[in-house]
Motif scaffolding. Structure first.
Motif, PDB file in Angstrom:
ATOM      1  N   VAL A 145       0.830  -1.200   0.000  1.00 24.79           N
ATOM      2  CA  VAL A 145       0.000   0.000   0.000  1.00 24.79           C
ATOM      3  C   VAL A 145       0.870   1.257   0.000  1.00 24.79           C
ATOM      4  O   VAL A 145       0.618   2.204  -0.752  1.00 24.79           O
ATOM      5  CB  VAL A 145      -0.956  -0.001   1.207  1.00 24.79           C
ATOM      6  N   LEU A 146       1.907   1.259   0.829  1.00 17.96           N
ATOM      7  CA  LEU A 146       2.803   2.418   0.871  1.00 17.96           C
ATOM      8  C   LEU A 146       3.532   2.609  -0.461  1.00 17.96           C
ATOM      9  O   LEU A 146       3.849   3.728  -0.855  1.00 17.96           O
ATOM     10  CB  LEU A 146       3.822   2.252   2.004  1.00 17.96           C
ATOM     11  N   GLY A 147       3.797   1.505  -1.151  1.00 19.13           N
ATOM     12  CA  GLY A 147       4.408   1.610  -2.469  1.00 19.13           C
ATOM     13  C   GLY A 147       3.444   2.122  -3.521  1.00 19.13           C
ATOM     14  O   GLY A 147       3.846   2.788  -4.486  1.00 19.13           O
ATOM     15  N   ALA A 148       2.139   1.836  -3.348  1.00 18.16           N
ATOM     16  CA  ALA A 148       1.136   2.234  -4.342  1.00 18.16           C
ATOM     17  C   ALA A 148       0.707   3.688  -4.206  1.00 18.16           C
ATOM     18  O   ALA A 148       0.483   4.382  -5.202  1.00 18.16           O
ATOM     19  CB  ALA A 148      -0.087   1.327  -4.233  1.00 18.16           C
ATOM     20  N   LEU A 149       0.572   4.173  -2.969  1.00 20.76           N
ATOM     21  CA  LEU A 149      -0.032   5.489  -2.733  1.00 20.76           C
ATOM     22  C   LEU A 149       0.660   6.641  -3.454  1.00 20.76           C
ATOM     23  O   LEU A 149      -0.022   7.503  -4.028  1.00 20.76           O
ATOM     24  CB  LEU A 149      -0.091   5.761  -1.223  1.00 20.76           C
ATOM     25  N   PRO A 150       2.000   6.738  -3.457  1.00 19.07           N
ATOM     26  CA  PRO A 150       2.615   7.888  -4.119  1.00 19.07           C
ATOM     27  C   PRO A 150       2.664   7.795  -5.644  1.00 19.07           C
ATOM     28  O   PRO A 150       3.058   8.764  -6.303  1.00 19.07           O
ATOM     29  CB  PRO A 150       4.035   7.915  -3.533  1.00 19.07           C
ATOM     30  N   ARG A 151       2.288   6.662  -6.201  1.00 18.42           N
ATOM     31  CA  ARG A 151       2.416   6.464  -7.648  1.00 18.42           C
ATOM     32  C   ARG A 151       1.162   6.939  -8.375  1.00 18.42           C
ATOM     33  O   ARG A 151       0.053   6.869  -7.847  1.00 18.42           O
ATOM     34  CB  ARG A 151       2.675   4.988  -7.966  1.00 18.42           C
ATOM     35  N   PRO A 152       1.339   7.425  -9.621  1.00 18.40           N
ATOM     36  CA  PRO A 152       0.176   7.876 -10.398  1.00 18.40           C
ATOM     37  C   PRO A 152      -0.683   6.703 -10.822  1.00 18.40           C
ATOM     38  O   PRO A 152      -0.254   5.537 -10.787  1.00 18.40           O
ATOM     39  CB  PRO A 152       0.817   8.557 -11.609  1.00 18.40           C
ATOM     40  N   ARG A 153      -1.893   6.991 -11.220  1.00 19.58           N
ATOM     41  CA  ARG A 153      -2.809   5.961 -11.686  1.00 19.58           C
ATOM     42  C   ARG A 153      -2.190   5.235 -12.874  1.00 19.58           C
ATOM     43  O   ARG A 153      -1.745   5.855 -13.829  1.00 19.58           O
ATOM     44  CB  ARG A 153      -4.137   6.610 -12.086  1.00 19.58           C
ATOM     45  N   GLY A 154      -2.152   3.908 -12.807  1.00 17.67           N
ATOM     46  CA  GLY A 154      -1.546   3.131 -13.885  1.00 17.67           C
ATOM     47  C   GLY A 154      -1.317   1.693 -13.469  1.00 17.67           C
ATOM     48  O   GLY A 154      -1.700   1.273 -12.364  1.00 17.67           O
ATOM     49  N   PRO A 155      -0.645   0.895 -14.330  1.00 20.18           N
ATOM     50  CA  PRO A 155      -0.481  -0.542 -14.069  1.00 20.18           C
ATOM     51  C   PRO A 155       0.260  -0.860 -12.771  1.00 20.18           C
ATOM     52  O   PRO A 155      -0.133  -1.779 -12.051  1.00 20.18           O
ATOM     53  CB  PRO A 155       0.323  -1.021 -15.285  1.00 20.18           C
ATOM     54  N   LEU A 156       1.332  -0.119 -12.457  1.00 19.00           N
ATOM     55  CA  LEU A 156       2.101  -0.437 -11.258  1.00 19.00           C
ATOM     56  C   LEU A 156       1.287  -0.178 -10.001  1.00 19.00           C
ATOM     57  O   LEU A 156       1.309  -0.985  -9.054  1.00 19.00           O
ATOM     58  CB  LEU A 156       3.392   0.379 -11.237  1.00 19.00           C
ATOM     59  N   ARG A 157       0.581   0.935  -9.959  1.00 17.31           N
ATOM     60  CA  ARG A 157      -0.256   1.244  -8.801  1.00 17.31           C
ATOM     61  C   ARG A 157      -1.322   0.164  -8.620  1.00 17.31           C
ATOM     62  O   ARG A 157      -1.569  -0.318  -7.514  1.00 17.31           O
ATOM     63  CB  ARG A 157      -0.899   2.613  -8.992  1.00 17.31           C
ATOM     64  N   ALA A 158      -1.958  -0.243  -9.723  1.00 16.53           N
ATOM     65  CA  ALA A 158      -2.992  -1.279  -9.656  1.00 16.53           C
ATOM     66  C   ALA A 158      -2.412  -2.602  -9.185  1.00 16.53           C
ATOM     67  O   ALA A 158      -3.017  -3.307  -8.376  1.00 16.53           O
ATOM     68  CB  ALA A 158      -3.647  -1.444 -11.024  1.00 16.53           C
ATOM     69  N   ALA A 159      -1.214  -2.957  -9.688  1.00 15.42           N
ATOM     70  CA  ALA A 159      -0.600  -4.226  -9.304  1.00 15.42           C
ATOM     71  C   ALA A 159      -0.234  -4.246  -7.822  1.00 15.42           C
ATOM     72  O   ALA A 159      -0.387  -5.276  -7.145  1.00 15.42           O
ATOM     73  CB  ALA A 159       0.640  -4.477 -10.152  1.00 15.42           C
ATOM     74  N   LEU A 160       0.220  -3.115  -7.289  1.00 11.91           N
ATOM     75  CA  LEU A 160       0.583  -3.057  -5.872  1.00 11.91           C
ATOM     76  C   LEU A 160      -0.648  -3.167  -4.971  1.00 11.91           C
ATOM     77  O   LEU A 160      -0.644  -3.906  -3.976  1.00 11.91           O
ATOM     78  CB  LEU A 160       1.342  -1.758  -5.585  1.00 11.91           C
ATOM     79  N   PHE A 161      -1.717  -2.443  -5.313  1.00 15.32           N
ATOM     80  CA  PHE A 161      -2.949  -2.568  -4.538  1.00 15.32           C
ATOM     81  C   PHE A 161      -3.493  -4.002  -4.634  1.00 15.32           C
ATOM     82  O   PHE A 161      -3.987  -4.560  -3.652  1.00 15.32           O
ATOM     83  CB  PHE A 161      -4.001  -1.585  -5.043  1.00 15.32           C
ATOM     84  N   SER A 162      -3.407  -4.586  -5.837  1.00 13.72           N
ATOM     85  CA  SER A 162      -3.917  -5.935  -6.036  1.00 13.72           C
ATOM     86  C   SER A 162      -3.096  -6.952  -5.253  1.00 13.72           C
ATOM     87  O   SER A 162      -3.641  -7.918  -4.701  1.00 13.72           O
ATOM     88  CB  SER A 162      -3.893  -6.283  -7.525  1.00 13.72           C
ATOM     89  N   SER A 163      -1.780  -6.753  -5.175  1.00 13.45           N
ATOM     90  CA  SER A 163      -0.927  -7.651  -4.391  1.00 13.45           C
ATOM     91  C   SER A 163      -1.293  -7.591  -2.912  1.00 13.45           C
ATOM     92  O   SER A 163      -1.356  -8.619  -2.230  1.00 13.45           O
ATOM     93  CB  SER A 163       0.547  -7.281  -4.582  1.00 13.45           C
ATOM     94  N   SER A 170      -9.755  -0.476  -4.880  1.00 11.33           N
ATOM     95  CA  SER A 170      -8.745   0.538  -5.180  1.00 11.33           C
ATOM     96  C   SER A 170      -7.900   0.115  -6.379  1.00 11.33           C
ATOM     97  O   SER A 170      -7.536   0.940  -7.218  1.00 11.33           O
ATOM     98  CB  SER A 170      -7.849   0.765  -3.958  1.00 11.33           C
ATOM     99  N   ALA A 171      -7.581  -1.182  -6.472  1.00 14.70           N
ATOM    100  CA  ALA A 171      -6.809  -1.681  -7.605  1.00 14.70           C
ATOM    101  C   ALA A 171      -7.583  -1.531  -8.908  1.00 14.70           C
ATOM    102  O   ALA A 171      -7.028  -1.128  -9.941  1.00 14.70           O
ATOM    103  CB  ALA A 171      -6.439  -3.148  -7.373  1.00 14.70           C
ATOM    104  N   MET A 172      -8.884  -1.848  -8.869  1.00 13.57           N
ATOM    105  CA  MET A 172      -9.700  -1.730 -10.074  1.00 13.57           C
ATOM    106  C   MET A 172      -9.814  -0.282 -10.539  1.00 13.57           C
ATOM    107  O   MET A 172      -9.874   0.000 -11.742  1.00 13.57           O
ATOM    108  CB  MET A 172     -11.103  -2.303  -9.805  1.00 13.57           C
ATOM    109  N   GLU A 173      -9.857   0.649  -9.589  1.00 12.58           N
ATOM    110  CA  GLU A 173      -9.956   2.055  -9.952  1.00 12.58           C
ATOM    111  C   GLU A 173      -8.618   2.617 -10.417  1.00 12.58           C
ATOM    112  O   GLU A 173      -8.572   3.558 -11.201  1.00 12.58           O
ATOM    113  CB  GLU A 173     -10.467   2.850  -8.736  1.00 12.58           C
ATOM    114  N   SER A 174      -7.520   2.008  -9.975  1.00 11.60           N
ATOM    115  CA  SER A 174      -6.190   2.575 -10.211  1.00 11.60           C
ATOM    116  C   SER A 174      -5.598   2.216 -11.561  1.00 11.60           C
ATOM    117  O   SER A 174      -4.698   2.906 -12.043  1.00 11.60           O
ATOM    118  CB  SER A 174      -5.219   2.123  -9.113  1.00 11.60           C
TER     119      SER A 174
END
Length: 287
Positions: free
Chosen positions: A151-169, A219-223
């Protein structure tokens, strides 16, 4: 017979989760960009009939999963839930009234064949229901820490594949922990009845972690796109569940030369899981 019934209920849970996922994706389309991991996300989703319908279906799927875990081991039940991904694509195609491409059918067969081969070779067995408090503490700290890092890795990142993958993980780890706690709670129900079940800390634990995992999945689906979030969710949940089954409950799988067909099955499942979201992303859809 208990193992067969466990597998059947696990398949029903996979179909229910797939149906719920499609409905949630329909609901998530109405969420404004940038509302992931916020209270605004919850407010938007609670006003979506499709998303609420998805939640209702997922509750039914959770009941099937609980029955499956009561009849079989965590190492048997959770890998079967990998079939949720091909079921999701099939249901989404039916909802959008479009034909599933040949690549989608091929990938679905790969997932099913790989899963069957891997489980037949691994033959999950053993396990115990008496888990020391120290082992629970280790499992909760490890999974909670891993979810927090994602989650901490996802929050600062812009909307996109990496953010979605981190939330999904993070969601995958949460769902695996939910299943682990659900296994303990159903053991309490079978051994001591409903009163003990509703007073066991594992019951409140799996309700809380399940709700958290659901929020992270939304959050992953939206990101970002499904192609980024679904493989991490599907494979991550299965792998973490297997690890927790061995760590917490002492479950065993066959080793030695059995590792060859187990590895072949794992490769087929992984290959199919990586292909399926690409098929979904390339196909015109209303989702």
């Amino acid at each position: 017979m208990p193992a067969a019934l466990s597998a059947l209920f696990a398949l029903l849970a996979a179909v229910g989760n797939a149906t719920g996922t499609v409905l949630q994706r329909v609901g998530a389309r109405t969420v404004p960009h940038g509302d992931a991991f916020s209270f605004r996300l919850i407010r938007h989703l609670l006003h979506s009939p499709a998303w609420l319908g998805g939640i209702a279906v997922i509750v039914g799927a959770a009941a099937c999963q609980a029955l499956a875990l009561n009849l079989g081991s965590l190492s048997l039940v959770q890998p079967i839930l990998v079939t949720e991904l091909p079921f999701t694509l099939l249901i989404a195609s039916a909802y959008a009234r479009r034909r599933l491409p040949a690549a989608g059918w091929a990938a679905s067969v790969m997932v099913a064949a790989g899963l069957g081969l891997g489980l037949a070779a691994a033959a999950p067995s053993g396990g115990h229901s008496a888990v020391p408090a120290g082992m629970w503490a280790l499992a909760l700290l490890a999974t909670g820490g891993a979810m927090t890092l994602c989650v901490l890795g996802a929050l600062p990142r812009p909307r996109g594949p990496l953010r979605a993958a981190l939330f999904s993980s993070a969601s995958a780890i949460g769902y695996a922990l939910t299943a682990t706690l659900m296994t303990a709670a159903t053991d309490v129900f079978e051994r001591d009845g409903a009163g003990a079940f509703f007073t066991a800390w594992q019951f409140y634990g799996f309700v809380a972690t399940g709700a958290c995992a659901l929020f992270l999945l939304a959050s992953a689906m939206e990101s970002g796109p499904l192609i980024a979030s679904q493989p991490a969710l599907t494979l991550g949940e299965a792998l973490v569940s297997l690890a927790l089954g061995m760590l917490v409950y002492g479950e065993r799988v066959r080793t030695g030369w059995w590792l060859l067909p187990e590895g072949t099955g794992a490769v087929l499942v992984t290959w199919g899981v990586l292909i399926l979201p690409r098929v979904d992303a390339k196909s015109p859809s209303k989702l």
